[in-house]
Design a protein around this motif. Structure first.
Motif, PDB file in Angstrom:
ATOM      1  N   PRO A 217       0.814  -1.217   0.000  1.00 27.03           N
ATOM      2  CA  PRO A 217       0.000   0.000   0.000  1.00 27.03           C
ATOM      3  C   PRO A 217       0.849   1.270   0.000  1.00 27.03           C
ATOM      4  CG  PRO A 217      -0.781  -1.571   1.645  1.00 27.03           C
ATOM      5  CD  PRO A 217       0.535  -2.076   1.162  1.00 27.03           C
TER       6      PRO A 217
ATOM      7  N   ASP B 136      -8.287  -6.586   6.029  1.00 29.57           N
ATOM      8  CA  ASP B 136      -8.677  -6.225   4.674  1.00 29.57           C
ATOM      9  C   ASP B 136      -8.323  -4.793   4.314  1.00 29.57           C
ATOM     10  OD1 ASP B 136      -9.832  -8.748   4.684  1.00 29.57           O
ATOM     11  OD2 ASP B 136     -11.762  -7.970   5.384  1.00 29.57           O
ATOM     12  N   GLU B 137      -7.811  -4.057   5.255  1.00 30.86           N
ATOM     13  CA  GLU B 137      -7.468  -2.663   4.971  1.00 30.86           C
ATOM     14  C   GLU B 137      -6.239  -2.583   4.064  1.00 30.86           C
ATOM     15  OE1 GLU B 137      -8.707   0.410   6.094  1.00 30.86           O
ATOM     16  OE2 GLU B 137     -10.440  -0.780   6.675  1.00 30.86           O
ATOM     17  N   PRO B 138      -6.215  -1.584   3.196  1.00 34.11           N
ATOM     18  CA  PRO B 138      -5.036  -1.387   2.356  1.00 34.11           C
ATOM     19  C   PRO B 138      -3.961  -0.665   3.146  1.00 34.11           C
ATOM     20  CG  PRO B 138      -6.676   0.231   1.813  1.00 34.11           C
ATOM     21  CD  PRO B 138      -7.262  -0.601   2.916  1.00 34.11           C
ATOM     22  N   CYS B 139      -3.496  -1.279   4.212  1.00 41.46           N
ATOM     23  CA  CYS B 139      -2.513  -0.652   5.080  1.00 41.46           C
ATOM     24  C   CYS B 139      -1.786  -1.741   5.830  1.00 41.46           C
ATOM     25  CB  CYS B 139      -3.222   0.279   6.069  1.00 41.46           C
ATOM     26  SG  CYS B 139      -2.145   0.830   7.416  1.00 41.46           S
TER      27      CYS B 139
ATOM     28  N   ALA C 250      -2.008   0.535  -3.041  1.00 40.63           N
ATOM     29  CA  ALA C 250      -2.692   1.638  -2.353  1.00 40.63           C
ATOM     30  C   ALA C 250      -4.182   1.624  -2.653  1.00 40.63           C
ATOM     31  CB  ALA C 250      -2.093   2.975  -2.769  1.00 40.63           C
ATOM     32  N   ARG C 251      -4.924   2.212  -1.772  1.00 40.22           N
ATOM     33  CA  ARG C 251      -6.367   2.391  -1.975  1.00 40.22           C
ATOM     34  C   ARG C 251      -6.548   3.176  -3.274  1.00 40.22           C
ATOM     35  NH1 ARG C 251      -7.449   4.427   2.693  1.00 40.22           N
ATOM     36  NH2 ARG C 251      -8.900   3.012   3.701  1.00 40.22           N
TER      37      ARG C 251
ATOM     38  N   SER D 209      -8.889   5.118  -4.976  1.00 36.69           N
ATOM     39  CA  SER D 209      -9.425   6.454  -5.251  1.00 36.69           C
ATOM     40  C   SER D 209      -8.754   7.543  -4.441  1.00 36.69           C
ATOM     41  CB  SER D 209     -10.914   6.456  -4.942  1.00 36.69           C
ATOM     42  OG  SER D 209     -11.088   6.422  -3.540  1.00 36.69           O
TER      43      SER D 209
ATOM     44  N   GLU E 221      -8.040  10.151  -1.638  1.00 36.28           N
ATOM     45  CA  GLU E 221      -8.169  10.025  -0.195  1.00 36.28           C
ATOM     46  C   GLU E 221      -8.858  11.236   0.403  1.00 36.28           C
ATOM     47  OE1 GLU E 221      -7.094   7.267   2.113  1.00 36.28           O
ATOM     48  OE2 GLU E 221      -8.023   7.072   0.148  1.00 36.28           O
TER      49      GLU E 221
END
Lengths: 169, 169
Positions: A111, B8-11, B149-150, B152, B154
């Motif tokens: 990420p 599940d977080e992109p972190c 990375a997420r 869209s 931020e």
DNA sequence: TTCCTATAGTTCTAAAATTGAACTGTCAAT
DNA sequence: ATTGACAGTTCAATTTTAGAACTATAGGAA
């Protein structure tokens, strides 16, 4: 060992966990390192309940990890910034992120990437020995009781040699 | 962000906290690094409730941090040992212990000292840049979105520039 | 003036996690 | 036949956390 008294344990890991080991606290600190300073900022970035956020911030201030500084009068507003004690948590943060980068990435990859301004390159954090500079691994390290060790004999895990019975296949 | 879906977080930090962020888990892992392997060993070293200990061990096995290995038939008994994924948590452990050594010691000094077998000296862990070898500090590091990375834009804390009102004294 | 918004919380109830204590089951040793 | 070691499981009571609504101050818009 009780969760609320971790800070009294003769163990630096337990004491540290007493400070940063509560649910959400490390994620709040992540936001601090990403320059979030204000209540609403933390709340919207994390989706944590406002109640718990207020609790956690209060505790971190009490423990000297954050400082609460007024940035506006009328209505009085404060922001939360890392103290030196808080900034010193950085290696913990980086170690956690790096483990996730190595062991928890999906097919898409990391990420975040980290650039070291001093050398201009994308890097990974590496933990080394302060004396010889070599990378550390668990099996190269031997622990000794220090001056602040628990005084008496330990029923500790290291000495215990349970008797063996029939061996497993 | 929900606590049960951190993985599940992109972190990478959130994902790692999903693995090691539960109450007691880091202390269980401390015991693992101190060579505790068995249920009773963890229980008596930590004073954690047996119920929770069983839960946590199960979760760590599920996540591939520990492996559950039979050491005795009749009655069937197992011990818990660190996988490579688990051993790789070592830098996190050391970073936590070191912060406690620096910021949480009492007058008596450190509970534990660490000897580096390779060089024979007592050491502190230092986190350095993999590219240039210099010690890392938060302000020398710049983060970039990586491939995972997420997707869209931020609402992230970095872009937010709240408007200023009357300045504080 | 009145309403809306932004900010930083506090308060309350319901749901989930943790604690504490007792209980289960297998086998070895006495 | 009883006891002890080991690795859990079960269940009620307590604590934490989640979720939502509410309070308070002030700026700016209508």
């Amino acid at each position: 060992m009780k969760w609320d008294e971790l800070e009294d344990e003769p163990c630096s890991m337990a004491r540290t966990i007493g400070v940063i080991g509560d649910r959400w606290t490390l994620l709040i600190l992540r936001e601090c390192f990403l320059r979030t300073r204000r209540f609403e900022g933390f709340q919207s970035a994390l989706g944590i309940t406002r109640h718990l956020l207020a609790e956690r911030l209060k505790k971190l201030v009490r423990q000297g990890v954050l400082r609460r500084i007024p940035y506006q009068e009328a209505p009085k507003r404060h922001e939360y910034i890392l103290t030196q004690k808080g900034l010193d948590l950085y290696p913990i943060m980086m170690a956690i992120v790096h483990w996730g980068d190595v062991h928890m990435v999906d097919t898409r990859g990391r990420p975040l990437l980290h650039e070291h301004r001093s050398c201009g390159k994308m890097f990974d954090p590496v933990m080394v020995c302060s004396e010889c500079g070599e990378p550390l691994s668990a099996k190269d390290v031997h622990v000794h009781p220090g001056p602040g060790a628990r005084p008496s004999a330990e029923k500790g895990s290291l000495e215990k040699k349970p008797k063996v019975r029939k061996r497993a296949a």
